[in-house]
Design a protein around this motif. Structure first.
Motif, PDB file in Angstrom:
ATOM      1  N   LYS A 180      -5.544  -6.567  -5.607  1.00 39.70           N
ATOM      2  CA  LYS A 180      -6.502  -7.553  -6.116  1.00 39.70           C
ATOM      3  C   LYS A 180      -6.393  -7.807  -7.613  1.00 39.70           C
ATOM      4  O   LYS A 180      -6.836  -8.830  -8.098  1.00 39.70           O
ATOM      5  CB  LYS A 180      -7.929  -7.118  -5.787  1.00 39.70           C
ATOM      6  N   THR A 185      -5.924  -5.954   1.297  1.00 40.04           N
ATOM      7  CA  THR A 185      -5.924  -4.488   1.450  1.00 40.04           C
ATOM      8  C   THR A 185      -6.268  -4.048   2.868  1.00 40.04           C
ATOM      9  O   THR A 185      -5.940  -2.935   3.260  1.00 40.04           O
ATOM     10  CB  THR A 185      -6.904  -3.842   0.456  1.00 40.04           C
ATOM     11  N   PRO A 243       0.804  -1.226   0.000  1.00 41.64           N
ATOM     12  CA  PRO A 243       0.000   0.000   0.000  1.00 41.64           C
ATOM     13  C   PRO A 243       0.840   1.280   0.000  1.00 41.64           C
ATOM     14  O   PRO A 243       0.313   2.363  -0.262  1.00 41.64           O
ATOM     15  CB  PRO A 243      -0.826  -0.118   1.287  1.00 41.64           C
ATOM     16  N   ILE A 299      -0.368   4.130  -7.143  1.00 41.66           N
ATOM     17  CA  ILE A 299      -0.754   3.714  -8.489  1.00 41.66           C
ATOM     18  C   ILE A 299      -0.207   4.736  -9.477  1.00 41.66           C
ATOM     19  O   ILE A 299      -0.274   5.940  -9.249  1.00 41.66           O
ATOM     20  CB  ILE A 299      -2.291   3.609  -8.596  1.00 41.66           C
ATOM     21  N   LYS A 346      -7.733   1.318  -9.813  1.00 39.94           N
ATOM     22  CA  LYS A 346      -8.329   2.121  -8.733  1.00 39.94           C
ATOM     23  C   LYS A 346      -7.741   1.782  -7.368  1.00 39.94           C
ATOM     24  O   LYS A 346      -7.764   2.595  -6.468  1.00 39.94           O
ATOM     25  CB  LYS A 346      -9.842   1.907  -8.695  1.00 39.94           C
ATOM     26  N   SER A 347      -7.244   0.539  -7.217  1.00 34.25           N
ATOM     27  CA  SER A 347      -6.665   0.129  -5.933  1.00 34.25           C
ATOM     28  C   SER A 347      -5.647  -0.976  -6.175  1.00 34.25           C
ATOM     29  O   SER A 347      -5.628  -1.596  -7.237  1.00 34.25           O
ATOM     30  CB  SER A 347      -7.761  -0.358  -4.978  1.00 34.25           C
ATOM     31  N   VAL A 348      -4.809  -1.226  -5.182  1.00 31.09           N
ATOM     32  CA  VAL A 348      -3.801  -2.280  -5.270  1.00 31.09           C
ATOM     33  C   VAL A 348      -4.278  -3.507  -4.497  1.00 31.09           C
ATOM     34  O   VAL A 348      -5.178  -3.416  -3.678  1.00 31.09           O
ATOM     35  CB  VAL A 348      -2.425  -1.822  -4.735  1.00 31.09           C
TER      36      VAL A 348
END
Length: 182
Positions: free
Chosen positions: A26, A145, A11, A15, A22-24
């Protein structure tokens, strides 16, 4: 091995501004100089041994498995009592490795089943049960996450399973139809 992919899970790594992610944590992804970027065309990617070794050496990456042959019952249910009942229902019909994390009732049970298979979904009052089919993936080894590590248990042992058992199409259908009627 060729069905493995990296997943950026640190985290602290932003990005990339050039990425649509949109997120880390997955999505199949790598860490570039500009930050985390998704892997274009990942559903067609076949990993090489050299790539897997490079990914393993990068502590910012976890590993996910494309569901080409290894599939999973993904128990994405918030209610811990119902999630446990679903997992126990599956486990009484097939001895499968289970992936879980300590801060959630959600879990995943992995198995092998060859062929081109579409995703399937059963909705419940507090989530859903999915059969992860062709063109999907799941995180096998990483940190969620939420900050909790993914853990595995299989036949009384803990840690990544040494193998993933195979289900016949008939046994899979029996389990799936049983889940749908419960």
């Amino acid at each position: 091995g060729e069905d493995l992919l990296p997943v950026a899970a640190d985290p602290r790594v932003a990005i990339s501004p050039h990425s649509a992610m949109k997120s880390v944590g997955k999505t199949p992804s790598l860490v570039s100089r500009a930050g985390v970027v998704g892997i274009a065309g990942w559903t067609q990617k076949r990993a090489t041994l050299g790539e897997i070794e490079r990914w393993r050496a990068d502590g910012r990456l976890g590993i996910c498995i494309q569901t080409r042959e290894v599939r999973a019952f993904d128990v994405d249910i918030e209610d811990p009592v119902l999630a446990q009942k679903v997992a126990e229902f599956i486990l009484t019909r097939a001895e499968l490795p289970i992936r879980y994390r300590g801060n959630s009732s959600k879990c995943l049970l992995a198995f092998r089943l060859a062929g081109e298979l579409p995703k399937r979904v059963i909705k419940t009052a507090t989530g859903m049960i999915e059969m992860l089919g062709s063109g999907q993936q799941f995180v096998a080894d990483s940190t969620h996450t939420s900050g909790a590590r993914y853990e595995w248990a299989f036949k009384g042992a803990h840690g990544l399973p040494g193998h993933i058992p195979e289900l016949t199409q008939e046994r899979f259908e029996t389990i799936w139809s049983g889940l749908a009627t419960k």
